[in-house]
Design a protein around this motif. Structure first.
Motif, PDB file in Angstrom:
ATOM      1  N   GLY A  23       0.808  -1.190   0.000  1.00  0.00           N
ATOM      2  CA  GLY A  23       0.000   0.000   0.000  1.00  0.00           C
ATOM      3  C   GLY A  23       0.848   1.248   0.000  1.00  0.00           C
ATOM      4  N   GLN A  24       0.245   2.366  -0.286  1.00  0.00           N
ATOM      5  CA  GLN A  24       0.931   3.650  -0.222  1.00  0.00           C
ATOM      6  C   GLN A  24       0.428   4.402   0.989  1.00  0.00           C
ATOM      7  OE1 GLN A  24       0.676   6.077  -3.693  1.00  0.00           O
ATOM      8  NE2 GLN A  24       1.881   7.743  -2.831  1.00  0.00           N
ATOM      9  N   VAL A  25       1.381   4.942   1.760  1.00  0.00           N
ATOM     10  CA  VAL A  25       1.051   5.724   2.940  1.00  0.00           C
ATOM     11  C   VAL A  25       1.280   7.189   2.623  1.00  0.00           C
ATOM     12  CG1 VAL A  25       1.729   6.245   5.308  1.00  0.00           C
ATOM     13  CG2 VAL A  25       1.549   3.889   4.570  1.00  0.00           C
ATOM     14  N   VAL A  26       0.321   8.007   2.976  1.00  0.00           N
ATOM     15  CA  VAL A  26       0.434   9.460   2.818  1.00  0.00           C
ATOM     16  C   VAL A  26       0.141  10.082   4.178  1.00  0.00           C
ATOM     17  CG1 VAL A  26      -0.384  11.516   1.635  1.00  0.00           C
ATOM     18  CG2 VAL A  26      -0.280   9.340   0.407  1.00  0.00           C
ATOM     19  N   ILE A  27       1.165  10.701   4.760  1.00  0.00           N
ATOM     20  CA  ILE A  27       1.047  11.315   6.079  1.00  0.00           C
ATOM     21  C   ILE A  27       1.327  12.796   5.925  1.00  0.00           C
ATOM     22  CG2 ILE A  27       1.799  11.258   8.482  1.00  0.00           C
ATOM     23  CD1 ILE A  27       0.622   8.631   7.508  1.00  0.00           C
ATOM     24  N   SER A  28       0.478  13.614   6.506  1.00  0.00           N
ATOM     25  CA  SER A  28       0.681  15.060   6.460  1.00  0.00           C
ATOM     26  C   SER A  28       0.314  15.641   7.813  1.00  0.00           C
ATOM     27  CB  SER A  28      -0.156  15.694   5.345  1.00  0.00           C
ATOM     28  OG  SER A  28      -1.529  15.424   5.555  1.00  0.00           O
ATOM     29  N   GLY A  29       0.693  16.899   7.990  1.00  0.00           N
ATOM     30  CA  GLY A  29       0.384  17.567   9.252  1.00  0.00           C
ATOM     31  C   GLY A  29       1.246  18.789   9.443  1.00  0.00           C
ATOM     32  N   THR A  30       1.323  19.265  10.671  1.00  0.00           N
ATOM     33  CA  THR A  30       2.108  20.454  11.002  1.00  0.00           C
ATOM     34  C   THR A  30       2.975  20.166  12.214  1.00  0.00           C
ATOM     35  OG1 THR A  30       0.351  21.344  12.401  1.00  0.00           O
ATOM     36  CG2 THR A  30       0.381  22.035  10.090  1.00  0.00           C
ATOM     37  N   VAL A  31       4.038  20.958  12.333  1.00  0.00           N
ATOM     38  CA  VAL A  31       4.934  20.894  13.490  1.00  0.00           C
ATOM     39  C   VAL A  31       5.038  22.299  14.062  1.00  0.00           C
ATOM     40  CG1 VAL A  31       7.247  20.337  14.329  1.00  0.00           C
ATOM     41  CG2 VAL A  31       6.240  18.992  12.476  1.00  0.00           C
ATOM     42  N   LEU A  46       9.490   9.057   8.634  1.00  0.00           N
ATOM     43  CA  LEU A  46       8.602   7.899   8.609  1.00  0.00           C
ATOM     44  C   LEU A  46       9.473   6.653   8.754  1.00  0.00           C
ATOM     45  CD1 LEU A  46       5.767   6.638   8.141  1.00  0.00           C
ATOM     46  CD2 LEU A  46       6.360   6.545   5.701  1.00  0.00           C
ATOM     47  N   GLN A  47       9.150   5.810   9.747  1.00  0.00           N
ATOM     48  CA  GLN A  47       9.981   4.650  10.000  1.00  0.00           C
ATOM     49  C   GLN A  47       9.128   3.485  10.473  1.00  0.00           C
ATOM     50  OE1 GLN A  47      12.654   6.234  12.932  1.00  0.00           O
ATOM     51  NE2 GLN A  47      11.320   5.741  14.633  1.00  0.00           N
ATOM     52  N   ALA A  78       5.445   4.453  -0.971  1.00  0.00           N
ATOM     53  CA  ALA A  78       4.783   3.265  -1.495  1.00  0.00           C
ATOM     54  C   ALA A  78       5.567   2.023  -1.115  1.00  0.00           C
ATOM     55  CB  ALA A  78       4.651   3.362  -3.011  1.00  0.00           C
ATOM     56  N   GLY A  79       4.887   0.907  -1.070  1.00  0.00           N
ATOM     57  CA  GLY A  79       5.584  -0.356  -0.801  1.00  0.00           C
ATOM     58  C   GLY A  79       5.444  -0.817   0.621  1.00  0.00           C
ATOM     59  N   ILE A  80       4.374  -0.418   1.300  1.00  0.00           N
ATOM     60  CA  ILE A  80       4.173  -0.801   2.693  1.00  0.00           C
ATOM     61  C   ILE A  80       3.387  -2.107   2.749  1.00  0.00           C
ATOM     62  CG2 ILE A  80       3.174  -0.123   4.902  1.00  0.00           C
ATOM     63  CD1 ILE A  80       5.566   1.515   4.001  1.00  0.00           C
ATOM     64  N   MET A  81       3.908  -3.059   3.493  1.00  0.00           N
ATOM     65  CA  MET A  81       3.162  -4.300   3.713  1.00  0.00           C
ATOM     66  C   MET A  81       1.971  -4.018   4.620  1.00  0.00           C
ATOM     67  SD  MET A  81       4.722  -6.684   2.003  1.00  0.00           S
ATOM     68  CE  MET A  81       4.069  -8.187   2.741  1.00  0.00           C
ATOM     69  N   GLY A  82       0.945  -4.786   4.435  1.00  0.00           N
ATOM     70  CA  GLY A  82      -0.272  -4.535   5.176  1.00  0.00           C
ATOM     71  C   GLY A  82      -0.141  -4.662   6.673  1.00  0.00           C
ATOM     72  N   ASN A  83       0.794  -5.496   7.136  1.00  0.00           N
ATOM     73  CA  ASN A  83       0.930  -5.709   8.583  1.00  0.00           C
ATOM     74  C   ASN A  83       2.061  -4.895   9.192  1.00  0.00           C
ATOM     75  OD1 ASN A  83       2.998  -7.009   7.382  1.00  0.00           O
ATOM     76  ND2 ASN A  83       2.753  -8.978   8.446  1.00  0.00           N
ATOM     77  N   ASP A  84       2.640  -3.950   8.442  1.00  0.00           N
ATOM     78  CA  ASP A  84       3.717  -3.115   8.984  1.00  0.00           C
ATOM     79  C   ASP A  84       3.168  -2.142  10.019  1.00  0.00           C
ATOM     80  OD1 ASP A  84       5.831  -4.186   7.650  1.00  0.00           O
ATOM     81  OD2 ASP A  84       5.725  -2.794   5.955  1.00  0.00           O
ATOM     82  N   THR A  85       3.915  -1.980  11.143  1.00  0.00           N
ATOM     83  CA  THR A  85       3.612  -0.961  12.142  1.00  0.00           C
ATOM     84  C   THR A  85       4.527   0.217  11.883  1.00  0.00           C
ATOM     85  OG1 THR A  85       2.965  -2.608  13.781  1.00  0.00           O
ATOM     86  CG2 THR A  85       3.528  -0.406  14.595  1.00  0.00           C
ATOM     87  N   THR A 138      -3.606   4.483   6.244  1.00  0.00           N
ATOM     88  CA  THR A 138      -2.718   4.721   5.112  1.00  0.00           C
ATOM     89  C   THR A 138      -2.718   6.191   4.708  1.00  0.00           C
ATOM     90  OG1 THR A 138      -4.507   4.104   3.618  1.00  0.00           O
ATOM     91  CG2 THR A 138      -2.920   2.384   4.226  1.00  0.00           C
ATOM     92  N   VAL A 139      -3.781   6.896   4.996  1.00  0.00           N
ATOM     93  CA  VAL A 139      -3.828   8.345   4.817  1.00  0.00           C
ATOM     94  C   VAL A 139      -4.159   8.932   6.177  1.00  0.00           C
ATOM     95  CG1 VAL A 139      -4.906  10.296   3.651  1.00  0.00           C
ATOM     96  CG2 VAL A 139      -4.559   8.148   2.398  1.00  0.00           C
TER      97      VAL A 139
END
Length: 889
Positions: free
Chosen positions: A23-31, A46-47, A70-77, A97-98
């Motif tokens: 899957g593809q993970v898309v993370i956004s936000g503010t610091v 992201l780790q 992209a390239g995240i396994m479904g069971n990855d934490t 994932t989003v």
């Protein structure tokens, strides 16, 4: 037709399967900080839960970030982490994932108002006590390692040994991406870390490296943090170098580096005989935390010229260095620093010296041909946990050094002398330090323990037998053998309690213990090769014990502008030693107060006043009661009272910087007085020298003043700096039975400049003028009252020209001059040239290096100390041509 529909269907099926598995993970936000202020240029990582870093993204000017991977396994934490200097680390779990994840970072230090260089943001910026230099703004095409950049930064000074100071202050830490990988051996980084891997160099002023002490113990030292580029953190970086040339020279390096969050290392091997001293990379610029130093009295004659080592060092060396750091948990790190070095160095020089004595002038001459052979290894293991709630540090050290030194001399009277020195040093030491918060008021308790055991046996052989009238009743003999061993055990332990707040208190109590032996004898080798002890007066059998109980109370008043501190150590010390003379017991109670006043006079300026009262007691080397042959001509004995020196030292420093104008200024002055109970006495004759100590009151005084200024001039793209130093001291000593008093003066001024006058050239210059002088303050001993004066000059000029894209020519010229009044000027000019071809596509640099083009073969240096004027002539490395290839992999 079937194929026309089959292939798209197959491709669609494959994409569908991949989408199900990955899957593809898309993370956004503010610091932001706790007040809601956006934080720009902060890295968001992201780790995986295991610590494997997958992607980076910096925040923009609004504090916003976005990471796509992209390239995240479904069971990855997955975790998202923000780690920025000056703020506590934060992590959040990725829930979808989003996802939108916002961070509010809590400051880990008291922040001062932000200062930004507007319009020149790419050059330098300051926030609170952190000053950030943009590496790209100071980089020239020929710069290879980060040390080439650091020496150009305004406000920072780098000496010839690689030691870095900021505004005249020593560093207390050197970080790479916030981690202390190398301790004080940061020459490893400055001489090996490629400049193009670095984004920023940060100076952390008033840096307290122990988090639990941040609001408890003030720090006046600075630290440097090397901030790497994002791409430099992702994968293994390697570089190598291979070079060969004439006359018979070579150099080779293989270096592997990794700078991930959980694991950092710099591991490399080197071999060299071009005059590059590999021992410099093993030098701890912070000093050593180990309190048990080996005793080394024996040596062969030899001095070092005030030149670049590459000018005079004839070497053949190999070095393997391992520096690995593992982050095993939050703020918990394991570190291994180890090395092995084998090194052979050669030195040819002549030495002449005049001693102006009350009734005579003695002249000494030596022609030396020396060999130094060193095989050493060290392993240091370190566990460090540095959290806001507690601190734990344990360091275990194993060291061994085997050294062999040989010297063949022609001395005064045209005698030929051979010296052979064999010395071994072993050290096993452990340091433990634990600091924790006590109670709800955030006071801290500290436990400290150090223990170390050192052995250092040595043997000096001198052939043939000299002074047979003194050592063998006028009968010829073959030589002398001096054996000496000083095994030592030392431990120091204390517990302390410190409070926080505006008025901070600290209390410490502890005990230290030292046990040593000083054993040795001088034997003569007769013509039948039998060894016989010369006399009891050349035998040492000294037992030594010292125990010290101490208490200390510290009081510090801290506001935003003022820091005032008083430290009151009180100690009871008892020293027992027994040798051939009657046993001695020396009890002593002493108080050594220290006072510090620091006032912030402006946003970027302060004045500091400090007073230190000290009590220093001699060690085992000051009370041995049998003669020791330290060199073929120098014999010493210290069968007198235990030396005790009381000191008083006051200093004042004013420092100011203007970040907007990139301007730095430091002005300082100090005065120190020493009052001791022992005077050094030396007896000279035309063949040998005897030194001993005499119980007699002895005072000396030293005053100094200095100014240092550094400025970046934008129009010239230049960093320009200047320094001036004045120092005056007086000293007293006994020579041939007469008490002599001398006044010594030192004047030094220096200028340095790094500039880019045009896009196709870079220019650097450093120059200094130094004047040494001394004169006797009492003329009743028939010593000439005319001051002995020596003028030294040193100028270094380097010009780099871009001949064509990725082709550069550099010419270096060094000018040295020295003169005594009435003598001819000794002057020397060294010229080097380098042709560099950069091959970016191959990540390779090719260099043709030509050294000492004028083929200068000898250099003469003049020096003056009290009533002695010396002249040393050194052999210089001949003209050299070296082809060198540096590459990245």
């Amino acid at each position: 037709m079937q194929s026309f529909f089959y292939k798209p269907a197959l491709l669609t099926a494959c994409l569908l399967i991949r989408t199900l598995l990955y899957g593809q993970v898309v993370i956004s936000g503010t610091v932001t900080d706790t007040s809601g202020k956006p934080l720009a240029t902060v890295d968001v990582i992201l780790q995986k839960k295991s610590g494997l870093v997958l992607a980076f993204a910096p925040t923009n000017n609004r504090g916003a970030y976005k990471i796509s991977y992209a390239g995240i396994m479904g069971n990855d934490t997955l975790l998202v982490e923000v780690n920025s200097i000056g703020y506590f680390i934060q992590q959040h779990l990725v829930r979808a994932t989003v996802d939108t994840i916002n961070f509010k970072l809590r400051e880990s230090f008291t922040s001062l108002p932000q200062v930004v260089v507007k319009g020149r943001k790419s050059l330098v910026e300051a926030e609170g006590d952190t000053l950030s230099y943009n590496v790209a703004s100071f980089t020239a095409p020929q710069d290879r390692v980060i040390g080439d950049i650091i020496k150009k930064l305004p406000g920072i000074n780098v000496d010839e040994n690689g030691k870095i100071t900021y505004q005249g202050k020593d560093l207390n830490q050197f970080y790479i991406d916030g981690d202390n990988l190398l301790d004080g051996k940061y020459n490893i980084a400055t001489q090996n870390l490629p400049a193009d891997m670095v984004d920023k160099i940060q100076v952390l002023d008033n840096h307290q490296p122990i988090k639990v002490l941040k609001n408890v113990v003030q720090s006046d030292n600075a630290a440097i943090n090397i901030v790497l580029k994002d791409k430099s953190r992702i994968k293994l970086a390697g570089n190598g170098e291979a070079g060969a040339g004439v006359p018979g020279v070579y150099t080779a390096t293989v270096n592997a580096m990794l700078f991930k969050k959980q694991y950092k290392f710099i591991n490399y091997i080197k071999a060299d005989n071009t005059g590059d001293d590999l021992n410099d990379e093993l030098m701890s610029q912070f000093g050593t935390v180990y309190e048990n130093k080996p005793v080394s009295l024996l040596s062969i004659s030899g001095t070092i010229p005030p030149l670049k080592k590459a000018r005079y060092l004839f070497n053949n060396a190999a070095l393997a260095s391992i520096n690995d750091l593992f982050t095993v948990a939050s703020a918990a790190q394991l570190k291994l620093n180890a090395y092995f070095i084998t090194d052979r160095q050669y030195q040819n020089n002549s030495y002449s010296s005049d001693y102006f004595l009350p009734v005579d002038t003695l002249h000494y001459y030596e022609q030396q041909n020396n060999l130094f052979n060193n095989n050493s290894f060290s392993t240091q293991l370190n566990l460090n946990i540095n959290r806001s709630t507690y601190y734990l540090n344990d360091v275990l050290l194993f060291e061994y050094a085997g050294k062999f030194t040989a010297g063949n001399l022609t001395i005064t009277g045209n005698y030929n002398v051979a010296q052979r020195l064999q010395a071994k040093t072993g050290n096993v030491s452990n340091l433990f330090n634990y600091i924790t918060i006590t109670g709800s008021n955030k006071n801290v308790t500290e436990v400290y323990s150090y223990a170390g055991n050192v052995y250092a046996p040595a043997q000096l052989n001198v052939e043939p037998g000299l002074n047979d009238s003194l050592f063998n009743n006028g009968v010829a003999y073959n030589g002398l053998i001096q054996q000496l061993s000083v095994p030592s055990f030392y431990t120091n332990n204390y517990i302390s309690y410190k409070t926080s707040g505006i008025i901070r208190q600290g209390y410490k109590t502890g005990v230290s213990y030292q046990q040593q032996e000083f054993t040795g004898n001088l034997q003569k080798i007769l013509t039948d090769n039998s060894a016989v002890t010369i006399a009891d007066s050349f035998v040492n059998r000294l037992q030594w014990q010292r125990v010290k109980y101490y208490l200390q109370a510290d009081y510090t008043y801290v506001t935003t502008k003022l820091q005032a501190a008083i430290m009151m150590p009180v100690a009871y010390q008892n020293t027992d030693y027994a040798g051939k003379l009657p046993a001695a017991n020396v009890p002593c109670t002493s108080a050594t107060p220290t006072a510090l006043f620091k006032y912030t006079t402006g946003r970027e300026s302060y004045i500091q006043v400090k007073y230190v009262n000290g009590n220093y007691f001699g060690d085992i080397t000051n009370v041995y009661d049998g003669y020791v042959m330290q060199t073929y001509k120098f014999f010493s004995v210290n069968n007198t009272i235990l030396p005790h020196v009381k000191s008083n030292e006051a200093s004042v420093n004013y420092a100011v910087q203007n970040t907007l104008k990139v301007f730095f200024l430091t002005v300082s002055a100090s005065y120190k007085s020493l009052a001791g109970n022992v005077v050094s006495a030396t007896q000279y004759n035309t063949i040998f020298q005897q030194q001993h100590s005499v119980a007699q009151n002895n005072t000396s005084h030293t005053a100094s003043a200095g100014i240092s200024v550094s400025k970046y001039i934008f129009a010239m793209k230049a960093t320009i700096g200047a320094k001036a130093l004045w120092q005056r001291s007086d000293t007293s000593f006994l020579q041939n039975g007469s008490l002599l008093h001398y006044l010594n003066n030192l004047y030094n001024s220096s200028v340095n400049a790094y500039t880019k006058p045009a896009s196709w050239c870079n220019l650097s210059y450093t120059g200094s003028v130094t004047v040494y002088s001394n004169r006797p303050t009492v003329s009743s001993h028939n010593i000439a009252t005319t001051p002995q004066v020596i003028f030294n000059q040193r100028h270094q000029l380097a010009l780099t020209v871009t001949v064509k894209k990725n082709i550069f020519v550099t010419v270096n010229t060094d000018y040295y001059a020295a003169k005594r009044p009435g003598d001819l000027l000794n002057k020397y000019v060294f010229t080097d040239a380098t042709l560099m071809f950069k091959l970016p596509a191959l990540k390779t640099d090719i260099q043709i290096v030509l050294s000492n083009l004028a083929n200068v073969r000898y250099y003469t240096n003049l020096s003056v100390t009290s009533n002695q004027v010396s002249e040393n002539t050194y052999q210089i490395r001949p003209r050299m041509a070296l082809a060198r290839c540096s590459f990245r992999f």
